[in-house]
Each structure stands twice: as structure tokens, then as C-alpha cells.
Design an enzyme around this catalytic site. Sequence first.
Site, mmCIF file in Angstrom:
data_model
loop_
_atom_site.group_PDB
_atom_site.id
_atom_site.type_symbol
_atom_site.label_atom_id
_atom_site.label_comp_id
_atom_site.label_asym_id
_atom_site.label_seq_id
_atom_site.Cartn_x
_atom_site.Cartn_y
_atom_site.Cartn_z
ATOM 1 C CG ASN A 9 6.058 3.245 19.956
ATOM 2 O OD1 ASN A 9 6.524 2.225 19.438
ATOM 3 N ND2 ASN A 9 5.411 4.179 19.401
ATOM 4 C CD1 TRP A 10 11.588 0.546 22.797
ATOM 5 C CD2 TRP A 10 12.089 -1.577 22.791
ATOM 6 N NE1 TRP A 10 12.102 0.217 24.030
ATOM 7 C CE2 TRP A 10 12.746 -1.088 23.904
ATOM 8 C CE3 TRP A 10 12.481 -3.088 22.288
ATOM 9 C CZ2 TRP A 10 13.314 -2.032 24.848
ATOM 10 C CZ3 TRP A 10 13.126 -3.536 23.248
ATOM 11 C CH2 TRP A 10 13.467 -3.344 24.371
ATOM 12 C CE LYS A 11 7.703 6.017 17.375
ATOM 13 N NZ LYS A 11 7.707 7.152 16.701
ATOM 14 C CD GLU A 97 5.213 6.597 13.940
ATOM 15 O OE1 GLU A 97 5.437 5.345 14.270
ATOM 16 O OE2 GLU A 97 6.146 7.554 14.324
ATOM 17 C CD GLU A 167 2.623 9.388 21.045
ATOM 18 O OE1 GLU A 167 3.833 9.272 21.567
ATOM 19 O OE2 GLU A 167 2.145 8.711 20.035
ATOM 20 C CB SER A 213 10.607 15.515 20.507
ATOM 21 O OG SER A 213 10.478 15.144 19.079
ATOM 22 N N GLY A 234 9.487 7.619 22.303
ATOM 23 C CA GLY A 234 9.993 6.801 20.800
ATOM 24 C C GLY A 234 11.453 6.893 20.760
ATOM 25 N N GLY A 235 12.055 7.801 19.728
ATOM 26 C CA GLY A 235 13.615 7.722 19.712
ATOM 27 C C GLY A 235 14.366 7.654 21.073
HETATM 28 P P1 PGA Z 1 9.342 10.175 19.579
HETATM 29 O O1 PGA Z 1 8.021 9.344 19.255
HETATM 30 O O2 PGA Z 1 9.543 10.221 21.043
HETATM 31 O O3 PGA Z 1 10.456 9.766 19.005
HETATM 32 O O4 PGA Z 1 9.033 11.713 19.184
HETATM 33 C C1 PGA Z 1 7.125 9.304 20.119
HETATM 34 C C2 PGA Z 1 6.113 8.389 19.457
HETATM 35 O O5 PGA Z 1 5.797 8.271 18.267
HETATM 36 O O6 PGA Z 1 5.493 7.586 20.493
#
Ligand code: PGA
Length: 251
Positions: A9-11, A97, A167, A213, A234-235
Site C-alpha cells: 500500500n503505497w498510500k 486512515e 490491521e 509495521s 505500508g512503509g
Molecule cells: P505500515 O502500514 O506497514 O507502514 O505500518 C500498513 C498499512 O497501513 O496498510
Amino acid sequence: MRRPIIAGNWKLNLTIAESRQLAQQLADSLADITDRDVVIAPVFTALTTVAGVIEKSPVQLAGQNCYPQITGAFTGEISPEFLADAGCTHVILGHSERRQLLGETDDFINQKLLKTLEAGLNPILCIGETLQEREAGQTLKVLDRQIKGGLANLTAEQMADIVIAYEPIWAIGTGKTATAEQAQQAHSFIREVVLQLFNPEVAENTRILYGGSVKPNNVDGLMAEEDIDGALVGGASLKAEDFIRIVRFAG
Ligand code: PGA
């Protein structure tokens, strides 16, 4: 056996040029992958560019959100049909989010999920509790509500196209991963709720991803758990090397 899925998920990150570069690195390095699904979710403006780059690779494309209508007077929105037109096979729905910043409700997420299925795309339904809810002992109650709300009015057949992502909000972007044991506990509960809603076959076949994470150094432990079928990252999905290592989890 459930086929694992690793989704990135590149957000709201990476320009079109940066997206093209990362997608190219993934397409080159993951060309041999056959036993698991790999999905990436760039920003909308980069979707068609990335679609072209990954076209001949095993990497699949996802939207990060959609609106529950096909076309019409919905300024600023995007529909699952248009995501499919851009090359998407998946859509992330109900990310925490969006629930927190934009007030998305279970009912609205359910409408999106039904439209996504109509468009022939695979929804990735995100659920998860806040730290406050966990500390108040409300985790299972919250998950139960989010699953039943998100999956309302679905048939057992439609469940074959659904992926659920657990999540815990306190683990997202914080570096605080749930322990493999905490995640397994939540995943096994989610599978139980799916069983109550549908039947044993659906419960057995539904893929449940863990997100929050996920990093190269914790993915193997998480993936070793019985009810964890993949990761929503994500990150770490923004760094080719880290994401490739996560896709190549040991197990
Ligand atoms: P994160 O994000 O790996 O940066 O914690 C996960 C997500 O929100 O899908």
C-alpha cells in the site's frame, strides 16, 4: 491451502516517475514468482503508468479506494469500473486512515465492496481496532462489527473474491508490530466470524492478511502462523529491497 498474498500500500507517496522506477524494480526482481500473489497500490495518477510497467510480470495492481457508483455526477470520486479500466485487479477498502480521517462507516464500505465485486475486482477489506479499544478489551467486538458490516449482503460464492486485512491501528506506521501470537489470535477469531456468516468451506478458503509495521525482519514469524495468509505492507513497500524480501518470506 490458501495462496499467500503480499500487497504493498503505497498510500500518498511517490510521483509518477518514482512509481515507474519502483514498479520496474519489482517487475524485474519478482518475475519468477508463481506460488503467491503480489499486489501494489500506487496513487491514482500513477496507475496507468505502473500498469504498463508490470503488464508482463506477476505483479498485480490495486486502487487504494473507490466510490460505490459506476459513473455520473460524483466530482472527485473514482469507481471500480474506472480502476479496472486503468488495469487494476484489486481495491483496498476501509483502510483505517480512511475510516479515521474521512469518517468512512462499515455501511459505506460495504456499498463499495458490493460495487467492486460487480466490476469484477477483488476487494481487500481492512479492519482493525485502535489502541484504546484494545486496552478496553473491545478488540473482538470491534472486529466482529467491522466484519459483519463490511461483508453484509454477500453470498458465499462472492466470498471467493474477497481478501480481509487485519490491521491493528496501533501497529500502523508506528514500528510496533503485533506479535505473531496477537495477530494469530485476531486472525483465528476473524475466520470464526466468517464461519458463522457463511460456511466451513468459505472460512477455510478466505485469505486473511496481517498489516501494521510488517518488515523484512518480522514477516517470516508472522507468516508462520496458521491463520495468517499474507501481508498488507505500508512503509516497507516503498523500498524495493524490503518489499522484495517480504514477498520472498520464508515458508
Ligand atoms: P505500515 O502500514 O506497514 O507502514 O505500518 C500498513 C498499512 O497501513 O496498510
